[in-house]
Design a protein around this motif. Structure first.
Motif, mmCIF file in Angstrom:
data_model
loop_
_atom_site.group_PDB
_atom_site.id
_atom_site.type_symbol
_atom_site.label_atom_id
_atom_site.label_comp_id
_atom_site.label_asym_id
_atom_site.label_seq_id
_atom_site.Cartn_x
_atom_site.Cartn_y
_atom_site.Cartn_z
ATOM 1 N N GLY A 187 -1.157 8.794 135.481
ATOM 2 C CA GLY A 187 -1.207 9.660 136.040
ATOM 3 C C GLY A 187 -0.773 10.712 135.276
ATOM 4 O O GLY A 187 -0.096 10.347 134.436
ATOM 5 N N ASP A 188 -0.503 11.847 136.183
ATOM 6 C CA ASP A 188 -0.022 12.707 135.297
ATOM 7 C C ASP A 188 1.206 12.979 135.361
ATOM 8 O O ASP A 188 1.768 13.575 136.905
ATOM 9 C CB ASP A 188 -0.290 14.588 135.696
ATOM 10 C CG ASP A 188 -0.113 15.300 134.967
ATOM 11 O OD1 ASP A 188 0.624 15.522 134.135
ATOM 12 O OD2 ASP A 188 -0.685 16.608 135.160
ATOM 13 N N ALA A 189 2.670 13.027 135.167
ATOM 14 C CA ALA A 189 3.842 13.131 135.845
ATOM 15 C C ALA A 189 4.532 14.144 135.894
ATOM 16 O O ALA A 189 5.089 14.819 136.690
ATOM 17 C CB ALA A 189 5.107 12.693 134.876
ATOM 18 N N HIS A 225 10.873 11.598 138.528
ATOM 19 C CA HIS A 225 9.102 10.832 138.139
ATOM 20 C C HIS A 225 9.708 11.418 135.903
ATOM 21 O O HIS A 225 10.119 12.920 136.752
ATOM 22 C CB HIS A 225 7.696 12.273 139.135
ATOM 23 C CG HIS A 225 8.482 11.828 140.497
ATOM 24 N ND1 HIS A 225 7.551 10.981 141.090
ATOM 25 C CD2 HIS A 225 9.404 12.318 141.267
ATOM 26 C CE1 HIS A 225 7.649 11.383 142.266
ATOM 27 N NE2 HIS A 225 9.076 11.742 141.860
ATOM 28 N N MET A 226 8.751 10.418 135.352
ATOM 29 C CA MET A 226 8.727 10.401 134.259
ATOM 30 C C MET A 226 7.939 10.281 133.889
ATOM 31 O O MET A 226 7.346 9.181 133.624
ATOM 32 C CB MET A 226 10.340 10.479 133.981
ATOM 33 C CG MET A 226 10.612 8.388 134.619
ATOM 34 S SD MET A 226 11.948 7.815 133.772
ATOM 35 C CE MET A 226 13.049 8.694 134.552
ATOM 36 N N THR A 258 9.491 7.488 139.916
ATOM 37 C CA THR A 258 8.067 6.488 139.518
ATOM 38 C C THR A 258 7.898 7.052 137.768
ATOM 39 O O THR A 258 8.279 8.272 137.671
ATOM 40 C CB THR A 258 7.553 7.322 140.552
ATOM 41 O OG1 THR A 258 7.834 7.321 141.487
ATOM 42 C CG2 THR A 258 5.810 7.416 139.758
ATOM 43 N N VAL A 259 7.373 5.781 137.228
ATOM 44 C CA VAL A 259 7.006 6.202 135.776
ATOM 45 C C VAL A 259 5.817 6.361 135.762
ATOM 46 O O VAL A 259 4.481 5.135 136.222
ATOM 47 C CB VAL A 259 7.494 5.305 135.030
ATOM 48 C CG1 VAL A 259 6.664 5.032 133.197
ATOM 49 C CG2 VAL A 259 9.095 4.524 134.995
ATOM 50 N N TYR A 260 4.881 7.082 135.452
ATOM 51 C CA TYR A 260 3.435 7.478 135.425
ATOM 52 C C TYR A 260 3.482 7.328 133.613
ATOM 53 O O TYR A 260 3.693 7.468 132.583
ATOM 54 C CB TYR A 260 3.239 9.277 135.561
ATOM 55 C CG TYR A 260 3.736 9.525 136.577
ATOM 56 C CD1 TYR A 260 2.734 10.158 137.485
ATOM 57 C CD2 TYR A 260 5.010 9.739 137.438
ATOM 58 C CE1 TYR A 260 3.486 10.536 138.746
ATOM 59 C CE2 TYR A 260 5.506 10.324 138.279
ATOM 60 C CZ TYR A 260 4.688 10.621 139.136
ATOM 61 O OH TYR A 260 4.941 10.512 139.872
ATOM 62 N N ASP A 261 2.201 6.882 133.667
ATOM 63 C CA ASP A 261 2.066 6.050 132.262
ATOM 64 C C ASP A 261 0.296 7.262 132.467
ATOM 65 O O ASP A 261 -0.439 7.399 133.049
ATOM 66 C CB ASP A 261 1.058 4.641 132.028
ATOM 67 C CG ASP A 261 2.442 3.898 131.693
ATOM 68 O OD1 ASP A 261 2.976 4.398 130.473
ATOM 69 O OD2 ASP A 261 2.068 3.279 132.790
#
Length: 161
Positions: A9-11, A122-123, A154-157
């Motif tokens: 998703g989108d950080a 979040h990042m 939460t880490v976003y790819d």
């Protein structure tokens, strides 16, 4: 024990409720315009303006490797500009600009702010895009500085990436 949540998703659109801190890595030369910061600037003008002012006035503030700047963009949302990159990569650059020690130091500041605000963090995979770092080196710092203090991370790819 809290673990790092990995999602597609989108950080810049962090999941969940409550106070949220979006963290990303900046360089120490005042450059803003490539990578994740483009998505940040598309949503809010304040983080870029604050970063540029922070760099411009660096003679009288804490700007530099390992520093962190926190910019509130809505009542429950903040952006953390973490200085963890020496310079920027150019076609002739030798080596990568990431500075792991600076990221670690900035993550400590981020953790303190997250605790103060009661925020989740979040990042994207910070320091691993244009800075050229490796997540295998950054992830243990995120665990040590944030997760061990009970801060939800939460880490976003990027979806499809």
């Amino acid at each position: 024990m809290t673990e790092i949540a990995y999602v597609r998703g989108d950080a810049t659109a962090p999941l969940g409720n409550g106070v949220r801190l979006i963290a990303h890595v900046c360089n120490d030369v005042g450059g803003w315009g490539k990578g994740f910061v483009v998505a940040v600037s598309r949503r809010w003008p304040e983080p870029e303006a604050a970063y540029r002012r922070w760099h411009r006035e660096r003679a009288s503030n804490d700007f530099g490797l390992g520093a962190a700047q926190f910019v509130q963009v809505s009542p429950y949302l903040w952006v953390a500009n973490l200085v963890g990159q020496r310079g920027i990569r150019t076609g002739r650059s030798a080596g990568v600009p990431v500075r792991y020690e600076a990221i670690d130091e900035a993550l400590g500041r981020l953790a303190d702010k997250a605790v103060e605000l009661g925020a989740s963090v979040h990042m994207p995979r910070i320091g691993c895009g244009l800075a050229g770092g490796r997540w295998e080196r950054v992830e243990p710092m995120v665990r040590e500085r944030l997760v061990t203090r009970g801060i939800p991370v939460t880490v976003y790819d990027v979806a499809g990436g």
